[in-house]
Scaffold this active site. Sequence first.
Site, short mmCIF file in Angstrom:
data_model
loop_
_atom_site.label_atom_id
_atom_site.label_comp_id
_atom_site.label_asym_id
_atom_site.label_seq_id
_atom_site.Cartn_x
_atom_site.Cartn_y
_atom_site.Cartn_z
N LEU A 59 0.85 -1.19 0.00
CA LEU A 59 0.00 0.00 0.00
C LEU A 59 0.89 1.24 0.00
CD1 LEU A 59 -2.57 -1.04 2.80
CD2 LEU A 59 -2.56 -1.64 0.37
N GLU A 110 9.00 -1.93 12.81
CA GLU A 110 10.39 -1.51 13.02
C GLU A 110 10.70 -0.20 12.30
OE1 GLU A 110 13.21 -3.30 14.80
OE2 GLU A 110 13.73 -1.20 14.54
N VAL A 132 10.27 3.92 13.66
CA VAL A 132 11.18 4.72 14.47
C VAL A 132 12.62 4.52 14.00
CG1 VAL A 132 11.99 5.24 16.81
CG2 VAL A 132 9.66 4.41 16.47
N LYS A 181 7.40 9.19 17.75
CA LYS A 181 8.41 8.14 17.93
C LYS A 181 8.71 7.93 19.42
CE LYS A 181 10.38 9.01 13.38
NZ LYS A 181 11.31 9.88 12.62
#
Lengths: 443, 443
Positions: free
Chosen positions: B15, B134, B137, B210
């Site tokens: 996407l 993963e 950040v 984050k």
Amino acid sequence: MNDDSRQVPLRVALLGFGVVGSAVAKVLTEGAEDLAARVGAPLELVGVAVRRAGVDRSASGLPAELFTTDAQSLVENADIVIEVIGGIEPARSLILRAFDHGASVVTANKALLAEDGPTLYAAAEKAGVDIHYEAAVAGAIPLLRPLRESLAGDSVNRVLGIVNGTTNYVLDQMDSTGMGFDEAVERAQQLGYAEADPTADVEGFDAAAKAAILASLSFHSRVALKGVSRTGITEVTSADMRAARAMGCVVKLLAICERTDVGEGEGISVRVHPAMVPVTHPLAGVRGAYNAVFVEASGAGELMFYGPGAGGEPTASAVMGDVVAQARHRVQGGRGPVESAYADLPVLDPGQAQTRYYLSLDVEDRPGVLASVAGLFSEAGLSIEQVRQESIAADEDGQESGHAELVIVTHQGSEASLSATVKAVSSLGVVRGVNSVMRVVGS
Amino acid sequence: MNDDSRQVPLRVALLGFGVVGSAVAKVLTEGAEDLAARVGAPLELVGVAVRRAGVDRSASGLPAELFTTDAQSLVENADIVIEVIGGIEPARSLILRAFDHGASVVTANKALLAEDGPTLYAAAEKAGVDIHYEAAVAGAIPLLRPLRESLAGDSVNRVLGIVNGTTNYVLDQMDSTGMGFDEAVERAQQLGYAEADPTADVEGFDAAAKAAILASLSFHSRVALKGVSRTGITEVTSADMRAARAMGCVVKLLAICERTDVGEGEGISVRVHPAMVPVTHPLAGVRGAYNAVFVEASGAGELMFYGPGAGGEPTASAVMGDVVAQARHRVQGGRGPVESAYADLPVLDPGQAQTRYYLSLDVEDRPGVLASVAGLFSEAGLSIEQVRQESIAADEDGQESGHAELVIVTHQGSEASLSATVKAVSSLGVVRGVNSVMRVVGS
């Protein structure tokens, strides 16, 4: 995961109760509540295998009946076995026995893995259990899991690591205080950074074992310890440290794992040697007994992992990360990572390794010397990048000695051409001696 | 894993086809052989959802029929959905729909996770599928997997991160060239490091998202975006940069996640603000658009993770690591990590956060001023560590201006006491103005 399974404790056996083993036991007992919440089941320490019975270990706070000298029986009755004895035997036999009895193993044993890893990986897979070994390389630094999992969709091209804290401490001392190798080793021993017999560290054996493990994971290929070319730091002199400084470099013992293409297809070069590293490189700033590993991957680019490379608590942190991972698999189902060696890249002959070189020669101070020396480099196929020649004064009055120091830095060239060059140069009449040869890594 | 299962391709839906999406597609196609070997089954890219139809995407090398504007149908027919659209909607709905249809999701969407992560984690768990993030950040840096797996047996006490490359580039430019904030942002925009509208970066929104993710994982507790106190870099001046230098520091935008004990039990402080960092701290040397995250854990000690924090290929590396992990679970069985929020630590009021402060005041240059100012610090409970007072010359002849700059550095104190102090000091007759206030982090 259902509520019933949460209540069944996982039986953990600990082999070894030295610096790392006792730190692991402490986390297992003091951190029990957190560990149970993170795993979904309690972890029960069912026994600690020690070599000698009858020693008073009450200071550890563990019940005396947990300690046993019968490691063999202990591993037969565990879900997870933690091996922190080190060395080849009895560690290997105990690990294989644990597999046979359905236990998974967490180990910090780099020597065993580098020597006979594939036997263990195959035995674990056959038994349907797992072997984890994050603590075997670079202590507390999460490194193997990132290499085998986080970078599993990327292509690692090079790993440069400071993976031995003892030698990094020794080189750092030599660099910052000007002391010689022997004195720096003595200091490291006084501070507990070096063993009474420092051979495994200073001769690069420990780093070579770690390099073999790193190369195997990075390149999805089996790399045995014997495939690692190794030079320790015993011949690094104070003069080398000063020469490095003059070049804008520091000297580090590096474990280098490279994927290279040398004409006859892809191969792997794995080596451990001292190298001059430019002060601007992230590895140059790694001080004292710290470890750091620099990874170059096609997609990710340049990564660095930094932290304590040894010590009881840091190593226990890595061990316990693996224990929790394995325990979660026991509770939720699933397997740990298995050996990935599909790429099966050949390990290149050490002579094929490519690097830059620094040479310092003691030559006669007269015209034509540079031309003769340069001619020999050229014949061996080694291309010169920088040259510096300086007359050496014989005494304090500045009287000419008739000698000069000729410093040469080459472009990338093979170890084989370096050897040929050094041999040819040494037999040249105008060359009185080769003061030092060092590799230069990291541009 | 058996030989049959190896032959069944895993269906991967992508996407988004921006910088990251196209880099992901490239790895999936060009790296297909390696990926199949690592996973144990081929990964088949079954479609790429894009916003606009009819665009010529032939340069990508992908067949035109792979592209679709019907993202909803695409996610219903995939094993693994990669979401790199970003933003809240339609990303959230598509992810939830993917879960409903049995697909696991790999996403790089920090904004969505920080805003509504728990909804997604719960939906994934209910559907028996996984969500991996993963890449959300610190781009390519393996960070979340180490935090949630490698450190699962340890106790994280503090995370200090440079997690926004744009602001790090801007601050680095201001520091190294002396240019002002606006000029540095313009330069970052020219080089593609900053968006045309840089608000999300320079106001700290991106770093705050984050920070929320890092705090949640580090402390096994839910931390929502609204729990993160946030100050961007828009008010950092060239004078602040010079002041930092004079203090032996550089200015960095830090995401700080701390576990603290402030009397009423444990809590979490999560904040993003510019801070003076001593040049000797490993984070100080992180230049340009790089990211680095410094982690302090009870057992492991001080760890640092360093690498590219953004960019198509680095982010794709992190995404593909998750894709391979998920694909291995599909082949071998097993689950990805689930949300771990058992510790349920409260997020502290921003006023309770403890740090050191740097203040520069414009004061009247006469006796008694320091005493008055110091008295107000003392009343607010803020303890002074260093003071420096310098007369300010009014003109080039060195004529006295009657002003002095009073620089004060405090010991650790709460944000609440800082606010009280600044307010009290500002209303003091002898204080003509507060030039700057900055936090000092990392000793």
